[in-house]
Write a protein that holds these residues in place. Structure first.
Motif, short mmCIF file in Angstrom:
data_model
loop_
_atom_site.label_atom_id
_atom_site.label_comp_id
_atom_site.label_asym_id
_atom_site.label_seq_id
_atom_site.Cartn_x
_atom_site.Cartn_y
_atom_site.Cartn_z
N THR A 99 12.99 -18.88 -28.64
CA THR A 99 12.99 -17.69 -27.85
C THR A 99 12.74 -16.39 -28.29
O THR A 99 12.05 -15.48 -27.63
N LEU A 100 13.49 -16.17 -29.34
CA LEU A 100 13.43 -14.51 -30.04
C LEU A 100 11.98 -14.53 -30.24
O LEU A 100 11.51 -13.35 -30.22
N ARG A 101 11.30 -15.38 -31.07
CA ARG A 101 9.97 -15.21 -31.39
C ARG A 101 9.05 -15.05 -30.20
O ARG A 101 8.21 -14.39 -30.32
N LYS A 102 9.14 -15.78 -29.20
CA LYS A 102 8.37 -15.66 -27.95
C LYS A 102 8.69 -14.39 -27.23
O LYS A 102 7.56 -13.70 -26.75
N ARG A 103 9.90 -14.14 -27.09
CA ARG A 103 10.13 -13.19 -26.13
C ARG A 103 9.71 -11.58 -26.88
O ARG A 103 9.53 -10.66 -25.97
N LEU A 104 9.88 -11.69 -28.11
CA LEU A 104 9.66 -10.40 -29.08
C LEU A 104 8.16 -10.50 -29.46
O LEU A 104 7.50 -9.71 -30.03
N ASP A 105 7.44 -11.46 -29.20
CA ASP A 105 6.07 -11.78 -29.52
C ASP A 105 5.80 -11.59 -31.04
O ASP A 105 5.05 -11.01 -31.56
N LEU A 106 6.78 -12.03 -31.78
CA LEU A 106 6.78 -12.17 -33.32
C LEU A 106 5.74 -13.33 -33.67
O LEU A 106 6.01 -14.45 -34.08
N TYR A 107 4.51 -13.09 -34.08
CA TYR A 107 3.55 -13.80 -34.14
C TYR A 107 3.07 -14.18 -35.32
O TYR A 107 2.69 -15.17 -35.55
N ALA A 108 3.66 -13.38 -36.33
CA ALA A 108 3.36 -14.04 -37.82
C ALA A 108 4.59 -14.38 -38.53
O ALA A 108 5.71 -13.56 -38.66
N CYS A 109 4.85 -15.78 -38.70
CA CYS A 109 5.98 -16.21 -39.68
C CYS A 109 5.27 -16.25 -41.06
O CYS A 109 4.58 -17.11 -41.20
N VAL A 110 6.16 -15.77 -41.83
CA VAL A 110 5.56 -15.48 -43.24
C VAL A 110 6.52 -15.98 -44.05
O VAL A 110 7.86 -15.79 -44.15
N ARG A 111 6.22 -17.00 -44.93
CA ARG A 111 7.13 -17.53 -45.61
C ARG A 111 6.47 -17.62 -47.06
O ARG A 111 5.68 -18.32 -47.51
N PRO A 112 7.17 -16.83 -48.06
CA PRO A 112 6.69 -16.73 -49.45
C PRO A 112 7.19 -17.79 -50.08
O PRO A 112 8.59 -18.32 -49.79
N VAL A 113 6.70 -18.51 -51.07
CA VAL A 113 7.04 -19.77 -51.80
C VAL A 113 6.92 -19.51 -53.31
O VAL A 113 5.58 -19.36 -53.52
N LYS A 114 7.81 -19.62 -53.79
CA LYS A 114 7.83 -19.11 -55.32
C LYS A 114 8.74 -19.68 -56.34
O LYS A 114 9.87 -19.78 -55.85
N SER A 115 8.25 -20.25 -57.33
CA SER A 115 9.38 -20.87 -58.38
C SER A 115 10.28 -19.83 -58.97
O SER A 115 9.94 -18.48 -59.08
#
Lengths: 348, 99
Positions: A99-115
């Motif tokens: 709901t938060l992502r849709k209502r605020l149009d947060l279109y880019a989910c960014v997930r850094p993955v690092k050792s």
């Protein structure tokens, strides 16, 4: 790691503490936020937290799972920090996160993955950044029973949605010296929807001649991540594949307790850990605050507090390298012991 | 399954100016990319050119009433690209809600 070119940050005075909306979350959320606050205190990070409501508590009080006032406040301030929330199952309630992502149009989910130091996995020197489209695909939640025993769900892919996530991935790669972007899809089967996503990614890639572009079918991508993870740098995916692959990658990093995440829109950003609220562990002083701490570190970068970000990440690395770990990554430290160890590193 | 309404996908660059009801079918919401944009408040994002418009009745309706609604929307000058009838089974909705 930042997305400076994508988010129009709300201007805040440099002389005052930065305002950030805070959602304490459900289950283990509040105790994880307590850990981050304690570490911020040790690191002299000055944030003016503006608490807003969302999640299970709202539902129990007869309110929407994310009240309109919360949406408006986050929109006004432009930055939010969110602990995990619980989606009530079987009560017809929508996910507060979506709901938060849709209502605020947060279109880019960014997930850094690092050792991380001291976290032993088969995947040495892992260093990926995943860009998951956050508002479309099967998460548009358009579903019907069309006849007894027959369900239809609409997979919504648009040129606009595909273009902006592809641009976000390439802009990030350009700003952060990354060499390669790989678009992940299933266009061999979903030739129209995923075909559109792939075609748009190919078009965007032409604007970034200095960055290598590849594409890969999602099932093959999963296999290649396990066998050739060093060949990958930045991945860009539609929503569902992004959800699955980012959890796979979190597992490669050592588990969900370590994986940070951020959601960016044009005018605001929400920083949230990848994992759920783990209500069974609430109050046991057991859960790992690393994911939420690294998430908060992404937020500090976004706020321009680079020195503090570096200090906190350094203290976390030092703590893990000394073998002080919570149960989920093979240690025996409680949440409090682990948090205190990071605070001691900061003070030293 | 009992018929109680219809989702009509209306082509439009902005929120369509539809009537509040067509016979027994009342306009409940319009959504764009799965997110409710009507009634207000509408989130601030760029709309795509197709709106899902949900018409619903608490009591059961007929296929003819749905056909009539589609005809009326077309008469108002709107193009539609698809529609999906909405069913209830033992009082339970057989369709999802928008964000």
């Amino acid at each position: 790691m930042e997305l400076n070119s994508l988010v129009n940050r709300t201007k805040q005075s440099k002389n005052m503490a930065q305002k950030v909306c805070l959602i304490r979350g459900d289950g283990t959320g509040p105790e994880l936020v307590d850990a981050v606050e304690k570490i911020y205190q040790a690191a002299n990070v000055s944030i003016d937290w503006v608490e807003v409501e969302a999640g299970l508590k709202c539902v129990e009080a007869g309110k929407p799972i994310v009240p309109d006032e919360t949406i408006e406040k986050i929109r006004e301030i432009g930055v939010a920090f969110k602990a995990p929330m619980t989606t009530p199952i079987g009560k017809g309630s929508v996910s507060p996160n979506v709901t938060l992502r849709k209502r605020l149009d947060l279109y880019a989910c960014v997930r850094p993955v690092k050792s991380l130091p001291g976290v032993v996995t088969p995947f040495k020197d892992l260093d990926l950044v995943i860009f998951r489209e956050n508002t479309e695909d099967l998460y548009a939640q358009i579903e019907y029973i069309v006849a007894p025993g027959v369900a239809h769900t609409i997979k919504l892919i648009t040129e606009e949605g595909s273009r902006r996530i592809a641009k976000a991935a390439f802009e990030f790669a350009k700003e952060n010296g990354r060499k390669r972007v790989t678009a992940v899809h299933k266009a061999n089967i979903m030739k129209i929807a995923d075909g559109m996503f792939l075609r748009v990614c190919q078009e965007v890639a032409k604007d970034y001649p200095d960055i290598e572009f590849y594409d890969n079918i999602v099932d093959n991508q999963c296999m290649q991540l396990i066998t050739k993870w060093k060949d990958y740098d930045v991945l860009v995916l539609p929503n569902l594949y992004g959800d699955i692959v980012s959890d796979l990658a979190a597992g490669m990093m050592g588990g969900l307790g370590l994986a940070p995440g951020a959601n960016y829109g044009t005018n605001c950003a929400i920083f949230e850990a990848v994992h759920g609220s783990a209500p069974r562990y609430a109050g046991l002083n057991k859960v790992n605050p690393t994911a939420l701490l690294l998430t908060s570190s992404l937020m500090l970068g976004h706020l321009g507090m680079h020195d503090k970000k570096k200090d906190i990440e350094g203290a976390l690395d030092a703590t893990l390298a000394k073998g002080i770990k919570t149960y989920d990554i093979g240690g025996s430290a409680t949440t409090t012991e682990f948090t205190d160890a990071i605070c001691s590193e900061l003070k030293s | 399954m009992n018929l109680h309404g219809v989702d009509v996908y209306v082509r439009s660059d902005d929120i369509p100016n539809l009537d509040e009801s067509y016979g027994n079918l009342r306009l409940l919401f319009m959504s764009n990319r799965g997110t409710k944009v009507f009634p207000p408040p509408a989130p601030k994002f760029k709309f795509i050119g197709i709106f899902r418009c949900r018409f619903f009745s608490e009591s059961e309706v007929t296929d003819q009433e749905v056909d009539q609604l589609l005809t009326e929307i077309t008469k108002q000058g709107y193009k539609t690209s698809q529609f999906q009838k909405l069913f209830m089974l033992d009082g339970v909705k057989q369709f999802s809600e928008p964000y």
